[in-house]
Design an enzyme around this catalytic site. Structure first.
Site, PDB file in Angstrom:
ATOM      1  N   THR A 148      76.458  -6.513  -8.345  1.00 16.10           N
ATOM      2  CA  THR A 148      75.589  -5.427  -8.761  1.00 16.10           C
ATOM      3  C   THR A 148      74.533  -5.978  -9.724  1.00 16.10           C
ATOM      4  O   THR A 148      74.882  -6.773 -10.582  1.00 16.10           O
ATOM      5  CB  THR A 148      76.420  -4.355  -9.481  1.00 16.10           C
ATOM      6  OG1 THR A 148      77.491  -3.979  -8.610  1.00 16.10           O
ATOM      7  CG2 THR A 148      75.579  -3.139  -9.839  1.00 16.10           C
ATOM      8  N   GLU A 173      79.197 -16.873  -5.978  1.00 14.79           N
ATOM      9  CA  GLU A 173      77.792 -17.253  -6.049  1.00 14.79           C
ATOM     10  C   GLU A 173      77.657 -18.765  -6.060  1.00 14.79           C
ATOM     11  O   GLU A 173      76.672 -19.322  -5.564  1.00 14.79           O
ATOM     12  CB  GLU A 173      77.130 -16.667  -7.289  1.00 14.79           C
ATOM     13  CG  GLU A 173      76.913 -15.170  -7.208  1.00 14.79           C
ATOM     14  CD  GLU A 173      78.099 -14.366  -7.706  1.00 14.79           C
ATOM     15  OE1 GLU A 173      79.158 -14.975  -7.973  1.00 14.79           O
ATOM     16  OE2 GLU A 173      77.980 -13.138  -7.831  1.00 14.79           O
ATOM     17  N   ARG A 228      69.824  -8.745 -14.623  1.00 11.00           N
ATOM     18  CA  ARG A 228      70.884  -7.926 -15.214  1.00 11.00           C
ATOM     19  C   ARG A 228      71.435  -8.612 -16.445  1.00 11.00           C
ATOM     20  O   ARG A 228      71.416  -9.840 -16.560  1.00 11.00           O
ATOM     21  CB  ARG A 228      71.988  -7.739 -14.158  1.00 11.00           C
ATOM     22  CG  ARG A 228      73.302  -7.274 -14.717  1.00 11.00           C
ATOM     23  CD  ARG A 228      74.367  -7.159 -13.630  1.00 11.00           C
ATOM     24  NE  ARG A 228      75.691  -7.179 -14.233  1.00 11.00           N
ATOM     25  CZ  ARG A 228      76.834  -7.149 -13.572  1.00 11.00           C
ATOM     26  NH1 ARG A 228      76.839  -7.071 -12.258  1.00 11.00           N
ATOM     27  NH2 ARG A 228      77.991  -7.177 -14.205  1.00 11.00           N
ATOM     28  N   ASN A 232      84.920  -2.586  -5.812  1.00  7.75           N
ATOM     29  CA  ASN A 232      84.028  -2.134  -6.871  1.00  7.75           C
ATOM     30  C   ASN A 232      82.561  -2.194  -6.473  1.00  7.75           C
ATOM     31  O   ASN A 232      81.782  -1.337  -6.836  1.00  7.75           O
ATOM     32  CB  ASN A 232      84.252  -2.966  -8.136  1.00  7.75           C
ATOM     33  CG  ASN A 232      83.605  -2.325  -9.332  1.00  7.75           C
ATOM     34  OD1 ASN A 232      83.828  -1.149  -9.603  1.00  7.75           O
ATOM     35  ND2 ASN A 232      82.778  -3.059 -10.042  1.00  7.75           N
TER      36      ASN A 232
END
Lengths: 335, 1215
Positions: free
Chosen positions: B61, B94, B144, B1033
């Site tokens: 996210t 990642e 973020r 999630n």
């Protein structure tokens, strides 16, 4: 002597009066072809259930919407979007189109709707896709204490009229036996536009599971015993109503088919026997019918049809209530 | 912000005199454009996808949608610019994505990836390599916050700032349009410069803002992409026909020089980017510079900013310039390489005071990064100016034009603070500046609408469509931004929509709306959704009450707002229409139709037609039934819409306290503010300095979201305790109490039927305001009435009919003393459920499959547990402020909890265990050293430490606690260093249980390396994997726990490979306790597994089957459905205990029976399997058969394993 086995149902000239009815067995092209190979003169595809289509579409919808747009980290929901969910009648139409292309016999689509819009919508879709004829499979549980038998009957007739007005292909109507005035109902269904009456449909009946104390749907395959209800109404209706009569439920043997023809059936339809034994059972029933007719020196199915109908028998009351009285009084306990 | 053709008129008015010399200039020769309405993620992904061949991603996210879209397009066969369908692969982390990116680039493909936050940090090592090798690539980042004192999913620049050193060029976008445009610029510039690019835009504010933008079409892209550069990239790739060696190890002799060899490439980047921007401008008319100036040409005070804050800043600067202020703004686009010359050109020569705004924090630095760059640039350029550093917007903190004005005000002071913050009130370091929040009022020509909805009612989806309808059906511009709360059940959403005849720059929430829609009547309570309504605003209320009775039902506070602000209120019972049409609680279509009717963007018929078109577009693939029902909702909406006659107030406005008086001080002062949505007003001093918060706060957040709650009928209850065990929210509780207790008359109880509790009375009580109404308790209840089988020992009944009584009963229930655990057999289903759960009322999804395990853990061990929690669902419902479900018992003991990261959780927990052991060693030494002073107590303590009888852990802990209490008493009387040292570590003499908790994304994928290492460590830790078989999630992406044949994101064609057998991997070590459990299938086995895991002195691994909404099941029946998972062999239950092998028995025991139902039977009840069967029957059949084979094979293997002995038998040979 060769018996002329041909018959005409919904305007189609059929090589034999023994054909498969709507059941899971006609749900795949392989089985359809196997049935034709076994001698099926026409095919009735399984029912296309409007309710099922609606349910599937809504289930997909709710599945995709579940959790969507409710949580910042998963705004698009939890299931991936797919290119196609096939929730519409496309699979059914594919089957119908293939059956028409490959089977070489008339293909009748069976339709079970819940809304008047749904019946006409799918009837039109089927007609537009080239179906040879339609069978409206109407089954409603009149469970509403506020709805009268007249209301129920009206809804059936209105439905048939609506679909009749919407499509031009031959129309059979398959109903259950639970009408107070079955004979009148049959006549009125004909007046409403039915070219054939299929007597009768069978559906899941609820059962009670004693271990879980739950209600479970249950469907048991029919037996020859269940033919008698059909015989009664074939016999009563033959010659009195305009639509062709198809005997469905309880045809397992050649003798069963013979009885149905004698009572007045234009065609006899099989499901349980085929599901239990496979497509070849159709051949056996056809041969059994043919053998019986031959043995009894009938020249054709047409000659036999209705020869034991109520109009044709010496004791017409046998098909009515007296029959019940006689059975009861002649019953001898065996214990 | 670019200046679109449609915006020109507006700017001419304001900037006419200097428009000609401004970088914004209108180009006539642009080609016709097409508008689309998309969010920032899609805007960027559209470009990245078209210009890539390989896309390696990992969900995080707020960048996940970029990868998901790419996967969706790839799966749908959409080609890239060259007709090739890009190959999209989801990696295990990642780090993995960056590795694949690097490899793909080396082999010559055009490759991209998308990420954010910690994900970007995991890519850093590869980024150095990719840049060091001068490899053209673009990483698109939804910027973020980096987790520090807390995790935050929201936007700031702390992640991209951590990548400054990698050698990637960094290009910033400030808006959705720019995310589209700069994406293309990045791809063009990287190919030409060979320097890899990090293209970033602000997480959520830009990534999730839906806006109308002009799309760059394929033809335009073809015209600007230089094919020769692609060929050059290919020719540099690894190829055995022209082999090279790349990635050498270099020594002191040459490394340095080689590092400097790339300088010319970096020197050229600014020129190349500027050229790419020019080419973009020529195609689209949208002109950008490396630094764009906006404002008075003779500005004396200039703000420098990067990212979405530029939108608010432009609005404020425009207003100030209008008023004659000499202010301006430099918007930074190419941040790295930082072109000093271009920056100085952009900056008016008149500028003498600069406010450089950083959306990141670098503690301990002279200033934050952009500030330092600007200071350096000025110094190098020989320009004298006063530079001030402003920090703003961390974690998507609002940044408004009023704040910008506040910054200019601050710079106008004679004592401007060199370093300041804006947007918060800092009463600790006193760095925050004052802001006049009334300074800014949005322009008249912007219509502002705010919608309050539930996550489950479709409000956000409908509003996204409304933005698209307005954007695509009219010449108006539209913008949508959506705010979610942090709960997964009963979550509230607030949609902010702006509509304007010109481009919308406002990058902040609406504070005063012209239209307010209250999609759930309850939102009129408390703070009231009408707070945001401006004077005379039109209000739409979804009301369950008839129009003539509505006024009296509106809370008095909201009534006062309606009267005071002269609001025009309209109402409709959308619920009734939706219900009637079989649309469940999804009132979106009905209310969307009313919205368009009550606004004048389109006439009603035009709007209805547009909504229907979008219904078909959105739902068409799902089936005609869905389309038809929603279309009917449109048709039926307006007939039910009525204007409310505003009446007299029913009474004075009532302000109820957010939390009751009995709440702890912290909860009243701080938590309650957050709960009331006023957390922005909390001063710095209110917040803990190190991210440490009290537990036990969820119980103060009475959300009361259930419509029905379970009500107990003691006359039928058989004391099985299954309801309490299964309750995901700890909202059904059981207590045993002494018959002598004088209970209120309305308080139900029954005599205990349990042998262990003979003579006790028991009660099963619902917490009515904490229950989510999921119904799991009723589903698992086996006790049915003899007279009416649907009536069970607990039954879901309308909450409002029982609320008051059950509230009183619940409060009384809480007063009943907890039973002493020595009275119970803790390791049993019943026994465990008479213990207080120390995990309660989480915001997890209603019916969550994970939380019952955590709750059970706390019942059995909660007062001595330390939890290391991987990032994921469990860290969100476990610790997303304002409250936490982790709580304490009457003595104040309870789980101590922490979350480190996603990838390191096993190691994190291991570290905890090592620390506890180290301190216990220290304590033991100290007890020995202080033995003379402690007397016999020392011996007692050492005896308990050395002679651990773990057969009675509860007894052992009880004894240890008693000794430690005596020890502390004694130490308090002793002087000196050693007693003080011992006091600090004395608690470690009591058994502490370390639990490492996380989901399958962690355990199977990103954290597997660490997990494997911990499994091999032999240390005494317990690992609980809450296996939902998907990344729950972040929205259902496939993990290596996803089973074959299930669909998931990145496996939308059905996962073709089988699930990793994590249990077997762990068993292979031979000394790891392993249990695979499913509470709904076998409660007893579940409880035993926790008990055995704790008893095992070494690593224990419990893999717990955790149904999730991502499975597409009815969560009410998730527990009973688990039985089918076990009965089909899909989820075999087993326990592998190395202790059994020590005594010569096979370690593995199967706790489920031979599979008795086919996999297909189990699978047809889950949409993740069933949807594939519908969408692609052939593939589904093929995968289903393979999945059945997986099950058969695994069962076959396990059956053999239960008979085998791991230990070889040795016979000593005769000498």
């Amino acid at each position: 002597m060769t018996v002329d086995m041909t018959t005409t149902y919904l305007g189609f000239d059929l090589a034999s009066p023994v054909m498969p009815s709507a059941s899971p067995l006609t749900g795949t092209i392989d089985h359809v072809l196997a049935l034709v190979e076994a001698g099926a003169p026409a095919i009735v595809l399984p029912s296309l259930f409007e309710e099922q289509i609606e349910h599937d579409a809504m289930a997909v919808h709710f599945g995709l919407e579940l959790g969507a747009d409710g949580f910042g980290e998963a705004p698009s929901g939890y299931l991936p979007k797919l290119n196609d969910y096939n929730t519409g009648p496309e699979d059914y139409l594919d089957l119908m189109r293939r059956a028409r292309a490959e089977a070489g016999v008339p293909v009748i689509a069976s339709l079970n709707g819940v809304s008047s819009g749904g019946w006409t919508l799918y009837a039109r879709v089927l007609e537009d896709n080239g179906v040879d004829a339609l069978e409206l499979n109407i089954y409603r549980i009149a469970a509403d204490v506020e709805v009268s038998s007249a209301d129920v009957e009206y809804s059936y007739l209105h439905l048939v009229e609506t679909v009749r007005a919407a499509v031009g292909v031959p129309l059979a109507v398959k109903v259950g036996p639970y009408f107070t005035a079955m004979a009148s109902m049959a006549r009125r269904l004909g007046d409403a536009g039915a070219d054939g009456l299929v007597l009768f449909n069978r559906f899941y009946q609820p059962d009670i599971d004693l271990s879980t104390l739950g209600v479970t749907p249950n469907l048991t395959l029919s037996s020859s015993d269940e033919l008698r209800l059909v015989l009664r109404w074939m016999a009563i209706l033959h010659g009195r109503v305009a639509p062709d009569l198809a005997a469905s439920t309880g045809v397992h043997e050649g003798d069963d088919a013979a009885k149905a023809i004698l009572a007045g059936a234009t065609v006899v339809m099989m499901a349980s026997g085929l599901l239990r034994h496979g497509p070849h059972r159709l051949t056996e029933v056809q041969r059994g019918l043919e053998a019986w007719l031959e043995e009894n020196e009938y020249q054709s199915v047409a000659q036999a049809r209705g020869s034991l109908s109520q109009l044709s028998v010496s004791d017409p009351s046998a098909f009515e209530r007296a029959n019940y009285m006689k059975t009861l009084t002649s019953y001898v306990p065996t214990w | 912000m670019f200046l679109s053709r449609r915006a020109v008129g507006h700017f001419v008015g304001v900037f006419g005199p200097w428009l000609g010399q401004n970088r914004y200039h209108y180009i006539d020769q642009v080609r016709p454009s097409e508008f689309i309405t998309v969010d920032g993620n899609e805007a960027a992904a559209r470009i990245a996808y078209r210009l890539s061949e390989v896309i390696a991603i990992y969900p995080i996210t707020p960048a996940s949608p970029m990868g998901e879209l790419a996967d969706e397009w790839s799966h749908g066969g959409q080609p890239n610019l060259w007709g090739v369908v890009p190959d999209v692969i989801e990696m295990q982390s990642e780090g993995g994505a960056a590795g694949a990116l690097h490899g793909s680039l080396q082999a010559g493909a055009l490759t991209t990836t998308f990420t954010s936050s910690q994900g970007l940090l995991l890519m850093l090592p590869n980024m150095f390599k990719i840049a060091g090798e001068l490899t053209p690539a673009v990483i698109h980042v939804a910027a973020r916050s980096i987790a520090t004192h807390a995790l935050s999913i929201f936007g700031d620049h702390s992640d991209v700032m951590a990548a400054r050193q990698t050698g990637f060029a960094m290009l910033a976008s400030s808006s959705v349009q720019e995310a589209h445009d700069m994406a293309l610029v990045s791809h063009l510039a990287t190919l030409e410069s060979r320097v890899p690019f990090l293209h970033f835009f602000d997480g959520f504010r830009t990534s999730h803002e839906v806006a109308k933008i002009e799309v760059i079409d394929d033809d335009a892209m073809r015209r600007v992409v230089d094919e020769n550069l692609i060929s050059a990239h290919r020719l540099r790739s690894l190829n055995p026909n022209r082999p090279v060696l790349r990635g050498t190890a270099q020594n002191p002799d040459v490394f340095f020089q080689a590092r400097e060899a790339a300088n010319p490439y970096y020197d050229l980047v600014p020129r190349i980017v500027a050229s790419a921007m020019e080419r973009l401008g020529a195609e689209t008319g949208r002109q950008y510079g490396l630094f764009d100036y906006h404002g008075a040409p003779d500005a004396e005070t200039v703000m420098v900013i990067m990212g979405s804050g530029a939108g608010a800043a432009i609005e404020a600067v425009d207003r100030l310039v209008e008023r004659g202020e000499k202010v301006g703004l430099v918007v930074v686009r190419l941040y790295r390489p930082f072109d000093v010359g271009a920056f100085l050109v952009a900056l008016p020569v008149t500028a003498s005071r600069l406010a450089v705004m950083d959306r990141t924090k670098e503690p301990g630095a002279v200033g934050d990064p952009l500030y330092l760059d600007v200071v350096t640039a000025l110094a190098e350029g020989g320009r004298a100016a006063q530079v001030f550093a402003g920090r703003y917007g961390l974690s998507s903190k609002e940044f408004t034009p009023a704040m910008v004005a506040g910054v200019f005000d601050e710079l106008a002071r004679h004592d401007t603070r060199r370093h300041f913050t804006v947007g918060i009130f800092d009463d600790v370091s006193h760095r925050s500046i004052e802001v006049d929040r009334d300074w800014w009022h949005e322009p008249e020509d912007v219509t502002r609408a705010v919608f309050y909805g539930l996550g489950s009612d479709g409000t956000v989806g409908a509003n996204k469509n409304s933005v698209k309808i307005i954007g695509e059906e009219t010449s108006l511009y539209a913008q949508g931004y959506f705010v979610y709360d942090s709960k997964k059940s009963g979550s509230r959403t607030v949609s902010h929509l702006r509509v304007s005849p010109r481009e919308i720059l406002s990058t902040y929430l609406i504070e005063e709306a012209d239209f307010v829609a209250v999609h759930q009547f309850d939102f009129l309570d408390g703070e009231s959704a009408l707070e945001v309504a401006g004077p005379g605003a039109r209000v739409l209320i979804n009301s369950p009450y008839p129009i003539d009775r509505l006024w009296g039902r509106i809370p008095t506070r909201a009534q006062a707002q309606i009267i005071d602000k002269k609001l025009e209120v309209w109402a409709i019972d959308a619920q009734a229409i939706a219900r009637d049409l079989g649309l469940g609680g999804r009132v979106n279509t009905v209310l969307q139709t009313c919205f368009f009717h009550l606004t004048d963007f389109l006439d009603t018929e035009q709007a209805a037609a547009a909504i229907k078109r979008f219904i078909r577009k959105s739902y068409g693939k799902r089936g005609e039934a869905v389309v038809r029902r929603n279309e009917e909702a449109v048709d039926r909406a307006l007939a039910g819409l009525f204007r409310l006659e505003v009446g007299e107030p029913s009474g004075p406005p009532v302000d109820l306290p957010v939390v009751p008086d009995g709440a702890p001080d912290f909860v009243k002062r701080i938590t309650a503010m957050m709960m009331a949505g006023r957390g922005d007003l909390l001063p710095v001093s209110a917040l803990p300095v190190d991210g440490t918060f009290p537990t036990g706060t969820a119980k103060w957040e009475k959300r009361s979201i259930a419509e029905e709650i379970p009500i107990w009928d003691p006359s039928i209850c058989i004391d099985c305790a299954r309801c309490a065990l299964a309750c995901p929210h700890a909202a059904i509780r059981i207590k045993a109490f002494d018959p002598a207790l004088d209970t209120p008359e309305e308080f139900a109880w029954k005599e205990s039927a349990t042998k262990d509790l003979e003579g006790w009375r028991i009660v099963v009580q619902v917490a009515p305001d904490d229950c989510t109404g999921c119904g799991v308790c009723v589903d698992v209840c086996p006790a049915k009435s003899k007279e009416m089988v649907k009536h069970k020992a607990i039954n879901m009944l309308p909450k409002l009919d029982h609320l008051e009584r059950e509230r009183r009963n619940w409060n009384y229930f809480l007063e009943i003393p907890e039973i002493d655990r020595s009275e119970l057999k803790v390791a049993s289903v019943k026994g465990s459920q008479f213990l207080q759960p120390l995990f309660e009322f989480s915001g997890a999804c209603a019916g969550c499959g994970e939380t019952p395990y955590l709750k059970l853990l706390t019942q059995m061990l909660g007062d001595r547990v330390v939890v290391a929690n991987a990032t994921g669902c469990s860290s969100i419902y476990g610790a997303n402020l304002p409250t936490t479900p982790w709580t304490t018992d009457a003595s104040g003991r309870g789980p101590a909890w922490s979350n480190s990261l996603f990838e390191d959780n096993a190691e994190f927990g291991l570290g905890m265990r090592m620390a506890l052991e180290a301190q216990r060693k220290d304590a033991t030494l100290l007890v020995t050293a202080l033995a003379p002073e402690l007397g016999g107590l020392a011996g007692e303590i050492l005896d308990v430490i050395e002679n651990l009888d773990r057969s009675d852990l509860d007894g052992l802990v009880s004894r240890q606690r008693e000794l430690v209490a005596r020890l502390k008493e004694r130490l308090a009387t002793l002087e000196g260093t050693l007693p003080r040292r011992l006091e600090a570590v004395a608690d470690t003499l009591v058994e502490t249980s370390v639990w490492i908790v996380g989901g399958d994304g962690w355990a199977y994928d990103i954290g597997f390396g660490g997990l494997d290492h911990v499994l091999a460590s032999g240390r005494n830790v317990n690992i609980l994997v809450l296996d939902t078989e998907v990344y729950s999630n972040t929205g259902g992406q496939a993990s290596k726990a996803t089973p074959r044949s299930a669909i998931a994101k990145f496996a939308s064609g059905g996962k073709g490979t089988g699930k990793k057998d994590l249990g077997q991997i762990a068993m292979s070590y031979g000394n790891v306790y392993v249990a695979q459990i499913a509470m709904g299938a076998n409660q007893t086995q579940t409880v035993k597994a926790f008990d055995e895991a704790e008893a095992h002195q070494g690593v224990s691994l419990i893999i717990a089957y955790s149904p999730c909404i991502a499975h597409g099941i009815d969560m009410t029946t998730q527990m009973t459905h688990q039985k089918e998972a076990a009965d089909s062999g899909y989820w075999p239950l087993y326990r592998y205990d190395p202790a059994r092998e020590v005594v010569g028995d096979p370690g593995l025991r199967l706790d489920s029976r031979t599979p008795s139902i086919p996999f297909s039977e189990f699978a047809k009840k889950e949409a993740r399997f069933a949807m594939l069967a519908r969408a692609n029957p052939e593939r589904a059949a093929e995968l289903s058969a393979a999945a059945q084979q997986d099950i058969d094979n695994r069962w076959h293997l396990y059956e053999q394993m239960v008979h085998i002995h791991r230990t070889a038998e040795y016979t000593e040979e005769e000498p």
